[in-house]
Design an enzyme around this catalytic site. Structure first.
Site, PDB file in Angstrom:
ATOM      1  N   CYS A  13       0.871  -1.181   0.000  1.00 49.57           N
ATOM      2  CA  CYS A  13       0.000   0.000   0.000  1.00 49.57           C
ATOM      3  C   CYS A  13       0.906   1.229   0.000  1.00 49.57           C
ATOM      4  CB  CYS A  13      -0.975  -0.020   1.173  1.00 49.57           C
ATOM      5  SG  CYS A  13      -0.202   0.031   2.804  1.00 49.57           S
ATOM      6  N   ASN A  16       2.302   1.436   4.367  1.00 48.38           N
ATOM      7  CA  ASN A  16       2.614   0.166   5.053  1.00 48.38           C
ATOM      8  C   ASN A  16       2.317   0.229   6.552  1.00 48.38           C
ATOM      9  OD1 ASN A  16       5.491  -2.037   5.570  1.00 48.38           O
ATOM     10  ND2 ASN A  16       3.399  -2.597   5.099  1.00 48.38           N
ATOM     11  N   CYS A  18      -1.378   0.747   7.390  1.00 44.28           N
ATOM     12  CA  CYS A  18      -2.822   0.455   7.505  1.00 44.28           C
ATOM     13  C   CYS A  18      -3.209  -0.769   6.672  1.00 44.28           C
ATOM     14  CB  CYS A  18      -3.671   1.656   7.073  1.00 44.28           C
ATOM     15  SG  CYS A  18      -3.405   3.135   8.090  1.00 44.28           S
ATOM     16  N   ARG A  19      -3.287  -0.625   5.365  1.00 42.56           N
ATOM     17  CA  ARG A  19      -3.885  -1.670   4.537  1.00 42.56           C
ATOM     18  C   ARG A  19      -2.981  -2.874   4.305  1.00 42.56           C
ATOM     19  NH1 ARG A  19      -5.148   2.328  -0.227  1.00 42.56           N
ATOM     20  NH2 ARG A  19      -3.178   3.121   0.638  1.00 42.56           N
ATOM     21  N   SER A  20      -1.724  -2.653   3.897  1.00 38.89           N
ATOM     22  CA  SER A  20      -0.900  -3.825   3.560  1.00 38.89           C
ATOM     23  C   SER A  20      -0.468  -4.642   4.778  1.00 38.89           C
ATOM     24  CB  SER A  20       0.293  -3.444   2.663  1.00 38.89           C
ATOM     25  OG  SER A  20       1.166  -2.547   3.289  1.00 38.89           O
ATOM     26  N   ASP A 127      -8.020   4.159   1.105  1.00 39.20           N
ATOM     27  CA  ASP A 127      -7.002   4.550   2.079  1.00 39.20           C
ATOM     28  C   ASP A 127      -7.704   5.099   3.324  1.00 39.20           C
ATOM     29  OD1 ASP A 127      -5.013   5.753   3.529  1.00 39.20           O
ATOM     30  OD2 ASP A 127      -4.070   6.715   1.802  1.00 39.20           O
TER      31      ASP A 127
END
Ligand code: 4NP
Length: 156
Positions: A13, A16, A18-20, A127
């Site tokens: 993401c 690195n 939150c999402r990934s 995001d």
């Protein structure tokens, strides 16, 4: 497929945090649940949060759902990742574009959108850093991770 080496997957993401890391942590938990051996990592296309643990809001959403991502630390994606991983899963189109700028000449490692493995019809994981929605992000990543794991099991 008779390849004995575990598949190596990288989740990417922007930050690195939150999402990934969520994709990495969820995938770790699902693989462990099903006894599937995978090599997993995550990275951000940006450098702002290198060395940091996942965002505390993301960790809180994850903890409420039974995950613990506290040992993960952010790093930035590098060109060598294209040689070290078999498949790269990006959270949004901007991540895909940034990754393509890093791709070494001649490398053909696939870069796919994470949600291409889900069934929601949504393409990108939004995001959550400024807009929130951490629970929704967790749920869409969980759904896609189940699809990704099912596909990996079918391929082996
Ligand atoms: P992520 O979220 O890409 O899901 O880790 C973000 C984290 C930090 C920033 C942007 C997105 N940032 O601009 O610092």
């Amino acid at each position: 497929m008779t390849d004995a080496r575990p598949p190596r997957l990288l989740f990417v993401c922007l930050g690195n945090i939150c999402r990934s890391p969520t994709a990495e942590g969820v995938m770790r938990a699902l693989a462990k649940r099903d006894g599937v051996v995978l090599e997993l990592d995550s990275a951000g296309t940006g450098a702002w949060h290198i060395g940091e643990p996942p965002d505390r809001r993301m960790q809180a959403a994850a903890r409420a759902a039974g995950y613990d991502f506290s040992d993960l630390r952010a790093r930035q994606a590098v060109a060598e990742d294209f040689d070290r991983f078999d498949l790269i899963l990006a959270m949004d189109e901007e991540n895909v574009a940034a990754l393509e700028r890093l791709r070494p000449a001649g490398n053909d490692t696939p870069v796919r959108l994470m949600l291409s493995h889900g069934t929601s019809g949504r393409r990108e994981v939004p995001d959550p850093y400024y807009d929130g929605g951490f629970d929704a992000v967790l749920r869409m990543i969980e759904e896609a991770a189940e699809g990704l794991l099912a596909q990996l099991r079918k391929e082996r």
